[in-house]
Design a protein around this motif. Sequence first.
Motif, PDB file in Angstrom:
ATOM      1  N   ARG A  15      -9.839   0.739  -5.671  1.00 22.44           N
ATOM      2  CA  ARG A  15     -10.129   0.971  -4.245  1.00 22.44           C
ATOM      3  C   ARG A  15      -9.667   2.372  -3.824  1.00 22.44           C
ATOM      4  NH1 ARG A  15     -11.768  -3.521  -2.613  1.00 22.44           N
ATOM      5  NH2 ARG A  15     -10.494  -4.862  -3.882  1.00 22.44           N
ATOM      6  N   ARG A  38       1.290   2.116  -2.868  1.00 27.50           N
ATOM      7  CA  ARG A  38       2.675   1.725  -2.587  1.00 27.50           C
ATOM      8  C   ARG A  38       3.350   1.071  -3.796  1.00 27.50           C
ATOM      9  NH1 ARG A  38       3.904   2.176   2.518  1.00 27.50           N
ATOM     10  NH2 ARG A  38       5.629   0.718   2.383  1.00 27.50           N
TER      11      ARG A  38
ATOM     12  N   LEU B 173      -8.169  -5.023   2.997  1.00 26.59           N
ATOM     13  CA  LEU B 173      -7.832  -4.639   1.626  1.00 26.59           C
ATOM     14  C   LEU B 173      -7.145  -3.291   1.563  1.00 26.59           C
ATOM     15  CD1 LEU B 173     -11.160  -5.850   0.088  1.00 26.59           C
ATOM     16  CD2 LEU B 173      -8.927  -6.835  -0.334  1.00 26.59           C
ATOM     17  N   PRO B 175      -3.052  -1.406   1.744  1.00 26.21           N
ATOM     18  CA  PRO B 175      -1.616  -1.696   1.870  1.00 26.21           C
ATOM     19  C   PRO B 175      -1.114  -1.283   3.258  1.00 26.21           C
ATOM     20  CG  PRO B 175      -2.054  -0.149   0.060  1.00 26.21           C
ATOM     21  CD  PRO B 175      -3.333  -0.354   0.760  1.00 26.21           C
ATOM     22  N   ILE B 176      -0.298  -2.119   3.876  1.00 22.78           N
ATOM     23  CA  ILE B 176       0.232  -1.822   5.209  1.00 22.78           C
ATOM     24  C   ILE B 176       1.681  -1.356   5.053  1.00 22.78           C
ATOM     25  CG2 ILE B 176       1.000  -2.965   7.356  1.00 22.78           C
ATOM     26  CD1 ILE B 176      -1.591  -4.603   7.194  1.00 22.78           C
ATOM     27  N   GLU B 177       2.019  -0.304   5.795  1.00 20.23           N
ATOM     28  CA  GLU B 177       3.390   0.204   5.732  1.00 20.23           C
ATOM     29  C   GLU B 177       4.251  -0.603   6.705  1.00 20.23           C
ATOM     30  OE1 GLU B 177       5.642   4.325   6.669  1.00 20.23           O
ATOM     31  OE2 GLU B 177       3.518   4.414   6.156  1.00 20.23           O
ATOM     32  N   PRO B 178       5.238  -1.359   6.171  1.00 21.52           N
ATOM     33  CA  PRO B 178       6.048  -2.204   7.053  1.00 21.52           C
ATOM     34  C   PRO B 178       7.053  -1.378   7.862  1.00 21.52           C
ATOM     35  CG  PRO B 178       6.766  -2.433   4.769  1.00 21.52           C
ATOM     36  CD  PRO B 178       5.637  -1.451   4.770  1.00 21.52           C
TER      37      PRO B 178
END
Lengths: 206, 206
Positions: A15, A38, B173, B175-178
């Motif tokens: 992706r 990440r 889809l 990645p999320i930055e927490p």
Amino acid sequence: KLPRNTIRRLSHYLRCLDILDLKGVQLVKSRELACMCRVSDSLVRRDLSYFGDFGKKGVGYNLPELRERILQIMGLDKVRKVVLCGVGNIGTALLRYPFKERNFEIIAAFDTDPGKVGMVINGIRVYPAEKTSELTRELGVEIGIIAVPPEAAQRTADLLMEGGIEGILSFALIPIEPKNDVVIQYVEIATELEILSFEIEERKRR
Amino acid sequence: KLPRNTIRRLSHYLRCLDILDLKGVQLVKSRELACMCRVSDSLVRRDLSYFGDFGKKGVGYNLPELRERILQIMGLDKVRKVVLCGVGNIGTALLRYPFKERNFEIIAAFDTDPGKVGMVINGIRVYPAEKTSELTRELGVEIGIIAVPPEAAQRTADLLMEGGIEGILSFALIPIEPKNDVVIQYVEIATELEILSFEIEERKRR
Ligand SMILES: NC(=O)c1ccc[n+]([C@@H]2O[C@H](COP(=O)([O-])OP(=O)(O)OC[C@H]3O[C@@H](n4cnc5c(N)ncnc54)[C@H](O)[C@@H]3O)[C@@H](O)[C@H]2O)c1
Ligand SMILES: NC(=O)c1ccc[n+]([C@@H]2O[C@H](COP(=O)([O-])OP(=O)(O)OC[C@H]3O[C@@H](n4cnc5c(N)ncnc54)[C@H](O)[C@@H]3O)[C@@H](O)[C@H]2O)c1
């Protein structure tokens, strides 16, 4: 045998490579992929090393070549025929998603509800459920997606397996008994929410 | 720290215990749970041993007690307030699913599409997306579900985290930055299909 988590990360790397490819990037360093996904730089290099030696030290990976190679490894370099069983809430959402971008082509859907048979959603026709085996075999379908209620899941899987299916992706929260070496993968939405609940509790306990 | 796969199996054991509980079963052996969940007997015993000593050798586990204990461990013994961001294909399917059975109560939904704001689906009202932080905080919401397009996912997560959310379940889809120690869990439908494709290729290669 490759660990499942490596395969999952390959899908994530793919992706990221898609995004960079659209921007015309020709070379990518493992550090860049690691940052976009990440994960650590060493994990990216370890994952890719399973498949041969791609990159040159200090130069990075040739992006189009790496992308093509991962598509091949994942079996995404050719069109895979897919059918969907159960045209309810989840099924309808799946019929409307552009899976074709990754060479998954949903070519038919099945349902027991006579009110749904004959509908065409996003160009995909709904057939009666009793035609599942026959059409799966005739059309040479490889993957079946199960979005029926849990009590109908095993029966639906049996019909797909009788039709010569190779893999099943099930949304029903019940384990399916495989036959003839068929691969079964699950999407468990309610379970993911429950795991999230546990993790939140865990944070509070610390 | 407990391995994630153990937590996933706890959720599966819970589903089996629900089925047996409805039938009025009072005692259950680890062998029975193992068979219903298609895992080994020793794995069931090992998983449950993390949480103390439940069963008596040869007699089995007291079902209502075991069920209550797992609900407690997973934090499912109390109502958790949930909001949904993105009332599209996936979001609409989620609003129609009975998550209340496991004490998850979706109390509001958010969308940027003015045509969707004001709708009520399965008793849940759709609010404008810019009210996400304010209502999340006011209503004391613990979990946010993200069903928006990938390019809006991080922004939506930021709004939820500003509102004091504790956990996020994302279908996008990307990645999320927490922030602020928030737990993030993913449901990656397209990735599951790609893993299935890899496994099918793998079987053909053998
Ligand atoms: N909607 C969600 O958010 C959600 C969440 C978690 C799990 N699930 C699971 O996903 C599955 C689908 O859920 P849903 O919400 O779409 O359900 P749904 O009730 O909306 O749809 C099920 C569809 O399957 C059809 N059907 C029933 N028996 C069939 C059979 N034998 N063959 C073919 N079609 C059949 C029904 O006519 C209906 O159209 C269920 O197993 C459910 O437990 C859904
Ligand atoms: N439908 C599927 O089968 C499927 C499969 C794989 C992945 N996904 C992913 O799940 C997510 C949702 O998919 P979908 O098919 O429901 O998409 P969709 O386009 O049908 O719905 C998205 C909804 O989000 C709303 N929205 C857009 N920006 C927003 C914002 N900033 N805040 C709040 N709402 C916003 C839109 O108005 C729309 O109602 C996407 O990230 C998609 O990639 C979906």
